[in-house]
Each structure stands twice: as structure tokens, then as C-alpha cells.
Write a protein that holds these residues in place. Sequence first.
Motif, mmCIF file in Angstrom:
data_model
loop_
_atom_site.group_PDB
_atom_site.id
_atom_site.type_symbol
_atom_site.label_atom_id
_atom_site.label_comp_id
_atom_site.label_asym_id
_atom_site.label_seq_id
_atom_site.Cartn_x
_atom_site.Cartn_y
_atom_site.Cartn_z
ATOM 1 N N HIS A 161 49.943 85.935 8.260
ATOM 2 C CA HIS A 161 51.225 85.922 8.081
ATOM 3 C C HIS A 161 52.259 87.255 8.174
ATOM 4 O O HIS A 161 53.343 86.795 8.603
ATOM 5 N N VAL A 162 51.359 88.544 7.981
ATOM 6 C CA VAL A 162 52.519 89.134 8.387
ATOM 7 C C VAL A 162 53.722 89.212 9.579
ATOM 8 O O VAL A 162 54.344 89.866 9.954
ATOM 9 N N ALA A 163 52.516 89.227 10.888
ATOM 10 C CA ALA A 163 52.490 89.444 11.962
ATOM 11 C C ALA A 163 53.175 88.564 12.533
ATOM 12 O O ALA A 163 53.760 88.705 13.711
ATOM 13 N N LEU A 164 53.023 87.067 12.073
ATOM 14 C CA LEU A 164 54.022 85.646 11.965
ATOM 15 C C LEU A 164 55.098 85.851 12.004
ATOM 16 O O LEU A 164 55.817 85.687 12.614
ATOM 17 N N ALA A 165 55.203 86.838 10.789
ATOM 18 C CA ALA A 165 56.933 86.829 10.963
ATOM 19 C C ALA A 165 57.248 87.732 11.272
ATOM 20 O O ALA A 165 58.502 88.231 11.482
ATOM 21 N N ALA A 166 56.513 89.181 12.076
ATOM 22 C CA ALA A 166 57.083 90.036 12.854
ATOM 23 C C ALA A 166 57.286 89.534 14.103
ATOM 24 O O ALA A 166 58.248 89.962 14.630
ATOM 25 N N ALA A 167 56.725 88.835 14.704
ATOM 26 C CA ALA A 167 56.784 88.381 16.268
ATOM 27 C C ALA A 167 58.303 87.570 15.937
ATOM 28 O O ALA A 167 58.821 86.940 17.066
ATOM 29 N N GLU A 168 58.509 86.460 14.553
ATOM 30 C CA GLU A 168 59.413 85.707 14.274
ATOM 31 C C GLU A 168 60.493 86.690 15.000
ATOM 32 O O GLU A 168 61.526 86.372 15.218
ATOM 33 N N GLU A 169 60.778 87.592 13.494
ATOM 34 C CA GLU A 169 61.705 88.728 13.380
ATOM 35 C C GLU A 169 62.678 89.583 15.157
ATOM 36 O O GLU A 169 63.961 89.591 14.900
ATOM 37 N N LYS A 170 60.719 89.785 15.839
ATOM 38 C CA LYS A 170 61.377 89.989 16.734
ATOM 39 C C LYS A 170 61.950 89.167 18.312
ATOM 40 O O LYS A 170 62.314 89.196 18.678
ATOM 41 N N GLY A 171 61.765 87.976 17.738
ATOM 42 C CA GLY A 171 61.873 87.304 18.660
ATOM 43 C C GLY A 171 61.322 87.478 20.695
ATOM 44 O O GLY A 171 61.048 87.446 21.503
ATOM 45 N N ILE A 172 59.364 88.101 20.237
ATOM 46 C CA ILE A 172 58.835 88.306 21.645
ATOM 47 C C ILE A 172 57.512 87.338 21.290
ATOM 48 O O ILE A 172 56.999 86.638 20.264
ATOM 49 N N ASP A 173 57.545 86.765 22.733
ATOM 50 C CA ASP A 173 56.792 86.150 22.306
ATOM 51 C C ASP A 173 55.112 86.808 22.507
ATOM 52 O O ASP A 173 54.514 86.984 23.070
ATOM 53 N N ALA A 174 54.400 86.894 21.036
ATOM 54 C CA ALA A 174 53.632 87.371 20.915
ATOM 55 C C ALA A 174 52.377 86.156 20.578
ATOM 56 O O ALA A 174 52.748 85.445 19.869
ATOM 57 N N GLU A 175 51.247 86.749 21.457
ATOM 58 C CA GLU A 175 49.793 85.192 21.371
ATOM 59 C C GLU A 175 49.400 86.093 19.947
ATOM 60 O O GLU A 175 48.969 87.599 20.046
ATOM 61 N N ILE A 176 49.544 85.607 18.345
ATOM 62 C CA ILE A 176 49.101 85.750 17.269
ATOM 63 C C ILE A 176 47.590 85.359 17.197
ATOM 64 O O ILE A 176 47.163 84.366 17.092
ATOM 65 N N ILE A 177 46.810 85.613 17.491
ATOM 66 C CA ILE A 177 44.850 85.756 16.925
ATOM 67 C C ILE A 177 44.693 86.181 15.978
ATOM 68 O O ILE A 177 44.546 86.838 14.823
ATOM 69 N N ASP A 178 43.838 84.649 14.837
ATOM 70 C CA ASP A 178 43.715 85.046 13.649
ATOM 71 C C ASP A 178 41.752 85.293 13.554
ATOM 72 O O ASP A 178 41.168 84.293 13.896
ATOM 73 N N LEU A 179 41.186 86.221 13.444
ATOM 74 C CA LEU A 179 40.267 86.671 13.716
ATOM 75 C C LEU A 179 39.113 85.592 12.892
ATOM 76 O O LEU A 179 38.214 85.079 13.099
ATOM 77 N N ARG A 180 39.439 85.756 11.663
ATOM 78 C CA ARG A 180 38.963 85.130 10.956
ATOM 79 C C ARG A 180 37.170 85.442 10.328
ATOM 80 O O ARG A 180 37.419 85.919 9.349
#
Length: 337
Positions: A231-250
Amino acid sequence: MPRMTMIEAIRSAMDVSMERDEKVVVFGEDVGFFGGVFRCTAGLQKKYGTSRCFDTPISELGIVGVAVGMAAYGLRPCVEIQFADYVYPAYDQIVSEAARLRYRSAGQFTCPIVIRMPTGGGIFGGQTHSQSPEALFTHVAGLKVVVPSNPVDAKGLLIAAIEDPDPVIFLEPKRLYNGPFDGHHDRPVTAWSKHALGEVAEGHFTVPLGKAEVRREGSAVTVLAYGTMVHVALAAAEEKGIDAEIIDLRTLIPLDLDAIVASVKKTGRCVIVHEATLTSGFGAELAALVQEHCFYHLEAPIQRVTGWDTPYPHALEWDYFPGPARIGEALSAAMEA
């Protein structure tokens, strides 16, 4: 589908499993009459009786040792360690007995136990209620290690863990226990969290161990995270506007290496995020694997964003956590290299 918090989803998983299989037993400190310090087991003793959901003495070594014996006898114990910080007295039982029982008996015995533990910070619990010890278990052959990031996965993964024939360490991020979260403790959830958190199917279903999930499609940089840090990574990517692919390892062990490699080969960049300390954290293993399997595709050094290499700071825990700002800096560094 009903909306559930992670606490409710975990309770539902145990309820469903106990109803389907009389060999499933739940026990630990205060989990019976009181329903657990976080209320994850509330109502189970009343429904299934004191022989299947019961309280134990304050002895983590005893809890796990009894669970190993029960498993060898044919039961399926799902035990709770009240906080992950309390597991150390039981570590020998986990490493020397639970993890090795199948091998030592040449397959004559298995050890189908689940050890549930609240992990990580976020409740101002200080040094003895806030640790993230996942790397101590990912190092041990014979153990599986799971860290869910939302109620749907928490229920499906826990049912899968209870049904698994081998020991599973099930780490529950306590910052996610009571509702949606996006990286800031006082902010509304992200779009993904609104969609994925809370709506949990009733009844029996499983999420397979060893399969990661892409939480955000992207082509510029891969972010590997688990638990709260998704969730923290999702927030960071959205705030930065970077086209990041976020993988949840689970699931940390077994690890979905195929999903990681496919993403990093696509993006050419990798940022690894976890709450535990940097040195010898699980991120080091992830970085080594990415380097080994994706070296000729990498366009920038691998970045790690983690907790500090210090004892857990009680008063400064929100500075200790990797937040959107620190992750954003790592994303920028990866993009600019």
C-alpha cells in the motif's frame, strides 16, 4: 460479497476450516475465552468448544512444541503467537522440529501446522511488539512463509496454509488489521485498496501459496513489496506519477520467481521495499535473485527501501517506516540512473 476487515477475514478462514475439518484446532495465549488480543479468534471457542479452541500458558515454546506433536498425531493445529516479537523462545521448535519432521522421518510424518503472528509496527508498540522477523523464517528449509496485504488474500491464503501438509509461518501486518490503508495512517485509501480491500467471499476458497499478484500495471520500473508495504508503494507511485509495476509477493517462500523475472525483464528497473531492517533482510535475497536472473535486462542499480538498521524506535516509528517519500526517492533514482 460481505465486507470484512483483515481481522474478520482471518477469523472467517479459521471458522471455515474448523467447520470443514474436525482435525483443525486453534490455540494460543488468550485466543479462547477472550478471542485473542486482536480479536481474530473471537467466537470460535463458543462455537467449537474448548477442545478445539483453547487458551494456553504463556509459553511460546510449549505452544509450538505441542502443535508439532499434534500434527505428527494427525491433527492440523493453527496456533497464534500473540506478537511476532514473542516467537523467539519457540524458534528451536520451529527450526529443529517442525521444519525437519518430514525429512527426518523420510516422509513417514508431516507437520501440517500454521503459526499465525501479528507482525510489523503501526500501533506504537515499541521494540517488543513491532518487529518484522520474516527473514529468520525464509532462511529455514522446510518452512513456508506468507504475508498477506488485504482481507481477501488473508482469508484465501490462511485456508490454503491450514490445508497444506507442511508448516506455514503466517505473518499478519497489524497496520492492516482494521481497514484500508494506503501508506499514510491518516489518509483515505488508494483506488486499488478501495476495490480490493474488504470484499471477501463467504465460505471456502483458497489463494494458492507461491503465486504473486500484480497490483498495479506499469512499464517503467518494478516494485517488489509485501504486506503493508504494498500500500505504501502504491501511494508512492501515484504521488510521483511514475509508471511503476507493483508486485505483491504474498508468499515469500515459495517465491513466485517467474512473476518477478517477467516484470523486471519488461521494465529494466527494480525497487524492493520491506519494513524490516536492511541488513540481511529478505530484500537482499530478492536483489540477488533479480541480479542473477535479469542482469542483462537491468538498466539501473537495484534499489532497496527498508527499515533502519537500529533497534525499533518507539517514539519515532513513523520515521522508521519506509514511507511514500522514501520510496518515491528510490523510484526517481532508478529512473534517473
